[in-house]
Design an enzyme around this catalytic site. Structure first.
Site, PDB file in Angstrom:
ATOM      1  CE  LYS A   1     -37.303  45.164  15.973  1.00 56.78           C
ATOM      2  NZ  LYS A   1     -35.815  45.504  15.751  1.00 56.78           N
TER       3      LYS A   1
ATOM      4  CE1 TYR B   1     -27.833  31.158  13.588  1.00 59.63           C
ATOM      5  CE2 TYR B   1     -27.838  33.091  12.386  1.00 59.63           C
ATOM      6  CZ  TYR B   1     -28.066  31.717  12.492  1.00 59.63           C
ATOM      7  OH  TYR B   1     -28.511  31.018  11.289  1.00 59.63           O
TER       8      TYR B   1
ATOM      9  CG  HIS C   1     -30.429  40.818  27.926  1.00 62.93           C
ATOM     10  ND1 HIS C   1     -31.112  39.549  28.043  1.00 62.93           N
ATOM     11  CD2 HIS C   1     -29.646  40.833  26.941  1.00 62.93           C
ATOM     12  CE1 HIS C   1     -30.096  38.775  27.049  1.00 62.93           C
ATOM     13  NE2 HIS C   1     -29.622  39.704  26.626  1.00 62.93           N
TER      14      HIS C   1
ATOM     15  CB  SER D   1     -32.245  37.489  30.849  1.00 67.00           C
ATOM     16  OG  SER D   1     -32.134  38.940  30.410  1.00 67.00           O
TER      17      SER D   1
ATOM     18  CB  ALA E   1     -35.934  42.109  12.768  1.00 71.50           C
TER      19      ALA E   1
ATOM     20  CG  HIS F   1     -29.132  36.287  20.029  1.00 72.21           C
ATOM     21  ND1 HIS F   1     -28.692  37.551  20.296  1.00 72.21           N
ATOM     22  CD2 HIS F   1     -29.449  35.764  21.313  1.00 72.21           C
ATOM     23  CE1 HIS F   1     -28.871  38.006  21.666  1.00 72.21           C
ATOM     24  NE2 HIS F   1     -29.224  36.766  22.211  1.00 72.21           N
TER      25      HIS F   1
ATOM     26  N   GLY G   1     -29.800  41.293  11.740  1.00 75.95           N
ATOM     27  CA  GLY G   1     -28.256  41.280  11.578  1.00 75.95           C
ATOM     28  C   GLY G   1     -27.656  42.088  10.634  1.00 75.95           C
ATOM     29  CG  ASP G   2     -25.580  44.662  11.190  1.00 76.69           C
ATOM     30  OD1 ASP G   2     -26.215  45.546  10.562  1.00 76.69           O
ATOM     31  OD2 ASP G   2     -25.451  44.676  12.468  1.00 76.69           O
TER      32      ASP G   2
ATOM     33  CD  GLU H   1     -26.872  39.257  24.068  1.00 74.72           C
ATOM     34  OE1 GLU H   1     -27.690  39.539  24.211  1.00 74.72           O
ATOM     35  OE2 GLU H   1     -25.798  39.433  23.132  1.00 74.72           O
TER      36      GLU H   1
ATOM     37  CE1 TYR I   1     -29.825  48.264  17.985  1.00 76.95           C
ATOM     38  CE2 TYR I   1     -32.116  47.760  16.984  1.00 76.95           C
ATOM     39  CZ  TYR I   1     -30.720  47.353  17.166  1.00 76.95           C
ATOM     40  OH  TYR I   1     -30.544  46.167  16.537  1.00 76.95           O
TER      41      TYR I   1
ATOM     42  CG  PHE J   1     -18.943  46.713  20.772  1.00 77.37           C
ATOM     43  CD1 PHE J   1     -19.100  46.076  19.615  1.00 77.37           C
ATOM     44  CD2 PHE J   1     -20.276  46.558  21.627  1.00 77.37           C
ATOM     45  CE1 PHE J   1     -20.302  45.153  19.243  1.00 77.37           C
ATOM     46  CE2 PHE J   1     -21.173  45.641  21.328  1.00 77.37           C
ATOM     47  CZ  PHE J   1     -21.111  44.954  20.100  1.00 77.37           C
TER      48      PHE J   1
END
Ligand code: FAD
Length: 280
Positions: A160, A45, A261, A11, A118, A72, A103-104, A13, A140, A211
């Site tokens: 989750k 997003y 992904h 997949s 989440a 997302h 998210g942050d 992104e 993670y 990053f």
């Protein structure tokens, strides 16, 4: 265009482009990647809903290739009413797959809103929409940067999944053992949903280093040293990146990873080269 799915389950992104040139370029990228028969595309997003409209516009554009496309959706800084409306809009658009995230919150941007984690978003989506959406969540392998320990992070991940997620996509990593270890720990807590490794092709060392620091992905010392030695020789960086990441992908698949992904950063070539190097 081939619509046959890639046998290894891949997949891709994208992020929502913010210029007309970026949107135009994405059409070519999307078509090149669609040729490899991905299971799905996904579109990120912006924190606090900052790209809400552009995410939907990009989803519309990307799914024209005939590939299922998942927006997302992050919950931090949002109220339930806003997300209820957005979910209804997605259903009207025929969207049936989401990547659900906390998210942050960017500094200086309002309060945390009605969701803290989440797992609360996954619960909310299930309460509002039953089984309409297939829900992916984040994992993670090297631990979320804010988690006090890997053990607690895996517990929070399992929470989750139990709230109703169907699959997980990991943060990128360069250490296959971290992934296998995470999967084993999650399975020991009863998680049996697929955990798909997130793959970051390497094209630019400076951006990658920045990053990786922010998201807690470790670049092994031997890779850093080699990438630093290439300086601004981008061809050598790309060739080294292709070799290292292709080998990582092969090892992950050989060890039982249920797919890959790719974080494409809206570029086709780096992901395509890796996909074409791996064998089933
Ligand atoms: P959570 O699962 O809520 O975890 C966040 C932290 O809180 C972790 O440390 C966890 O251990 C802890 N925690 C979780 N639940 C609980 C609980 N119930 N009680 C106590 N502690 C808890 N960001 C974006 O803004 N937009 C995107 O489109 C986007 N896409 C992403 C896609 C993938 C595949 C990944 C891996 C990340 C993505 N991110 C995106 C980044 C993500 O939003 C951040 O990593 C964020 O910091 C955590 O989101 P999460 O959904 O993993 O949070």
């Amino acid at each position: 265009m081939s619509t046959q799915q890639h046998p290894l389950g891949i997949s891709f992104e994208f992020f929502p482009p913010n210029t007309a040139a970026g949107r135009e370029k994405l059409v070519g990228v999307r078509d090149a990647l669609a040729e490899r028969g991905p299971r799905f595309f996904s579109v990120t997003y912006g924190a606090g809903g900052s790209t809400q409209d552009r995410t939907l516009t990009t989803v519309r554009q990307v799914r024209e290739a005939g590939i299922m496309t998942a927006p997302h959706l992050s919950c931090i800084g949002s109220e339930k009413g806003q997300l209820r409306e957005l979910l209804a809009r997605y259903r009207e658009e025929g969207i049936d797959s989401l990547v659900a995230l906390r998210g942050d919150l960017p500094s200086g941007m309002g309060g945390i809103g009605e969701f803290r984690y989440a797992n609360e978003l996954v619960e909310f989506i299930r309460e509002e929409s039953g089984d309409h959406f297939e829900i992916a969540v984040a994992a993670y392998p090297e631990s979320h940067p804010q988690a006090p320990s890997l053990a607690l992070d895996v517990e929070n991940f399992a929470r989750k999944v139990k709230a109703g997620a169907n699959l997980a996509i990991t943060q990128y990593f360069f250490n296959a053992d971290a992934y296998f270890h995470f999967v084993e720990r999650a399975q020991a807590l009863g998680v049996d949903t697929p955990i798909i490794p997130g793959i970051m092709p390497i094209t630019n060392y400076t951006k990658l280093a920045r990053f990786s620091d922010a998201c807690g992905a470790e670049i092994p010392r031997w890779m850093r040293k080699q990438l630093e030695a290439y300086g601004d020789d981008s061809e050598s960086i790309a060739a080294f990146g292709e070799e290292v990441i292709s080998r990582l992908c092969q090892r992950l698949l050989d060890g039982g990873a249920p797919g890959l992904h790719f974080y494409t950063l809206n570029q086709a070539a780096p992901s395509l080269k890796i996909v074409d190097n791996i064998v089933g």
